[in-house]
Design an enzyme around this catalytic site. Sequence first.
Site, PDB file in Angstrom:
ATOM      1  N   HIS A  94      50.716 -17.404 -78.121  1.00 35.28           N
ATOM      2  CA  HIS A  94      51.138 -18.776 -78.478  1.00 35.28           C
ATOM      3  C   HIS A  94      50.115 -19.435 -79.395  1.00 35.28           C
ATOM      4  O   HIS A  94      48.909 -19.290 -79.220  1.00 35.28           O
ATOM      5  CB  HIS A  94      51.364 -19.622 -77.222  1.00 35.28           C
ATOM      6  CG  HIS A  94      50.211 -19.596 -76.276  1.00 35.28           C
ATOM      7  ND1 HIS A  94      50.053 -18.604 -75.319  1.00 35.28           N
ATOM      8  CD2 HIS A  94      49.152 -20.420 -76.135  1.00 35.28           C
ATOM      9  CE1 HIS A  94      48.943 -18.832 -74.634  1.00 35.28           C
ATOM     10  NE2 HIS A  94      48.382 -19.929 -75.114  1.00 35.28           N
TER      11      HIS A  94
HETATM   12  P1  AMP Z   1      45.848 -20.632 -73.161  1.00 39.08           P
HETATM   13  O1  AMP Z   1      44.510 -20.906 -72.592  1.00 39.08           O
HETATM   14  O2  AMP Z   1      45.773 -20.515 -74.655  1.00 39.08           O
HETATM   15  O3  AMP Z   1      46.584 -19.509 -72.518  1.00 39.08           O
HETATM   16  O4  AMP Z   1      46.689 -21.979 -72.931  1.00 39.08           O
HETATM   17  C1  AMP Z   1      47.848 -22.068 -72.172  1.00 39.08           C
HETATM   18  C2  AMP Z   1      48.382 -23.417 -72.398  1.00 39.08           C
HETATM   19  O5  AMP Z   1      49.636 -23.527 -71.755  1.00 39.08           O
HETATM   20  C3  AMP Z   1      47.530 -24.527 -71.831  1.00 39.08           C
HETATM   21  O6  AMP Z   1      47.266 -25.440 -72.859  1.00 39.08           O
HETATM   22  C4  AMP Z   1      48.359 -25.135 -70.729  1.00 39.08           C
HETATM   23  O7  AMP Z   1      48.211 -26.524 -70.675  1.00 39.08           O
HETATM   24  C5  AMP Z   1      49.758 -24.782 -71.126  1.00 39.08           C
HETATM   25  N1  AMP Z   1      50.697 -24.605 -70.028  1.00 39.08           N
HETATM   26  C6  AMP Z   1      50.463 -24.160 -68.803  1.00 39.08           C
HETATM   27  N2  AMP Z   1      51.617 -24.097 -68.082  1.00 39.08           N
HETATM   28  C7  AMP Z   1      52.592 -24.532 -68.892  1.00 39.08           C
HETATM   29  C8  AMP Z   1      53.994 -24.695 -68.761  1.00 39.08           C
HETATM   30  N3  AMP Z   1      54.626 -24.403 -67.639  1.00 39.08           N
HETATM   31  N4  AMP Z   1      54.694 -25.168 -69.809  1.00 39.08           N
HETATM   32  C9  AMP Z   1      54.065 -25.485 -70.953  1.00 39.08           C
HETATM   33  N5  AMP Z   1      52.744 -25.329 -71.151  1.00 39.08           N
HETATM   34  C10 AMP Z   1      52.028 -24.858 -70.128  1.00 39.08           C
END
Ligand code: AMP
Length: 606
Positions: A94
């Site tokens: 992402h």
């Molecule tokens: P990463 O550290 O790059 O894997 O970041 C994951 C991101 O996903 C974080 O910014 C979280 O706040 C976000 N996140 C976690 N759970 C969800 C969810 N259910 N829907 C949308 N975003 C999420």
Amino acid sequence: MWRFNLINTIADQANWIISSDVAIVIADKYPKAQHHYLVLPKAEISSVFNLTREHLPLLEELHLLARNVVEVRGQQWNDFKVGFHAEPSLERVHLHVISQDFVSPCLKRKKHWTSFNTALFVPYEELRDKLQSENSFQRLPPHAYHKLLDSPLQCNQCERICINLPKLKEHLLEHLLNKSDGQQKSVIYTKIETSKDKINIMDVTEKNKIKMDHIKQNIRNELRKKILDKNHILIESDRAVVVKADYPKAQYHFRVVAKEDIEDVTKLTSDHLPLLDHMMELAVQIIGKQDHLPSRNFRIGFKADPFWDRLNMHVISDDFYSLSMKRIKHWNSFNTELFLPFQQAYMMLDSEGAIETLSEVEFQKLKEQTPLHCNQCDFQSPLLLALKAHLFTHWQDKESERRTKKQMEDIVKLLDEAKLEDTAKPEAASSREEHEITASTSQKSMDQNQPVGADANAYHQCGPLVNLMNLQHINNPFRNTPARFGIAAKTHPQPTNSMYAPRPHRAGNPLAYAPRPQQGGNPFRNMPPRPQLGGNRFGPHLNRFGPQSKDMRPMFAAPNQQPRFGPKQPQNQRPRAPNQPQNQRPRGPNQPQNQGTRAPNQSKFQ
Ligand code: AMP
Ligand code: ZN
């Protein structure tokens, strides 16, 4: 399992903000800033570590959607950071699209900050280039990862390093509020209020506000005390006092403060014209005492936002070279329409009976207005630091000019004395004796805090003598010179006793303030006779339409006069009428035809 949170979220199309054939944008569920989105491919690619050169077109598509979502949300692309975490926690690769304010209740741990504001964040372009050149992206070694997690909390918008996350959050909120207009501010406040972060941040802002109010009130009280404290008063009359400005914004900066309880310049009426006359007389006196700076280098007027809640008139030298000049608003308060020159205030009171106030919007706009224009040449810069460096060069030029002039004078004096000694040898002994006696008395009176005899009178009228050799002395104007510029003690002439002595015909009457005719200290001694019509009451240096104030346009325009925000009046716009006398200055745009007739104290300034 939490690792699949994102995959679960995109499974529900209701969570999609926008999408394309190959990718989806969702809102980050725990946003770490005011705007935070995630762009994910529809293809099942679990992380950045699975990407290769092959995925470059896909990556480009993700980037395109990132741009789109920013646009859809009506935001500015430049305010965003776009990239990947070097050590992601959730599956499905992402792309983070996050605004750089980092004001959010979800920013709770140090890691939340460092993962976006150190090398733990890999900008989109960096990953793209890496895939291009190396065909893969590698994990950081664990020690490097932990070191980055532990990085100091340096603000992403300035040099500030904060000791902990709450302090950083407070600081970031200040940045955001500074950038926001009234409506945006209220949105931010509402967001904070409805969030769980409420207590922390509201406390902080509330505390800050209370702290600021407290500091302001304290300073005000200090200043009030100063008017009463005889030690701080340089000149005192029954209606006003002259004090040195506490945070001088130039080398010479005084305030003439009315004793009467008038809040500020906008509360004045035409009944106060005699008071203004009187305040100007005190200003002329204090300028007259600044022996090594000519009167044309002073500005006299009122600030539109008087911090001090008592009418006070600024008398300030135009070098604006001071350590206390720290903010853009400090510069603007003297060098834009926020400064109302005395002469203009006087004219408006005389013709309209009142001084119009600035609207809050105009005021705020002028306060932060950039670029900053040098008041002495065409230089301009959006940065105060650059302007300050520039002002220093002007100051240096003037200083060296003055030093050369002084050296010449000293040489001429020495030559004269040598001549005198030659021609008057017989009386030399006795006259030298006399001279020594005078010198020692004068030195004594300057050294002592409480002078006696004629000096006492002078002391009370004019304030303590300025010892220019002593850089620490409170009255030494060079006190504000930054030490790093290496400006040593100045060797300007010491004020002589005679300069401070009461004028013979005024002796014993400390309330009389007529400038001394043809005396060294009278700043108007070289002025041509004042014209009766259309001329300005005060010297050319006070003429705001003259070269001293070419960047300033009229503020506080009296009704039915020149619009306040109209185009700049070019200099010399009104040519002299053929039969107008040489020494009559062109009329300023706001000056009514018959203005010059009212000049109660005119003769004094000739
Ligand atoms: P990463 O550290 O790059 O894997 O970041 C994951 C991101 O996903 C974080 O910014 C979280 O706040 C976000 N996140 C976690 N759970 C969800 C969810 N259910 N829907 C949308 N975003 C999420
Ligand atoms: Zn900062």
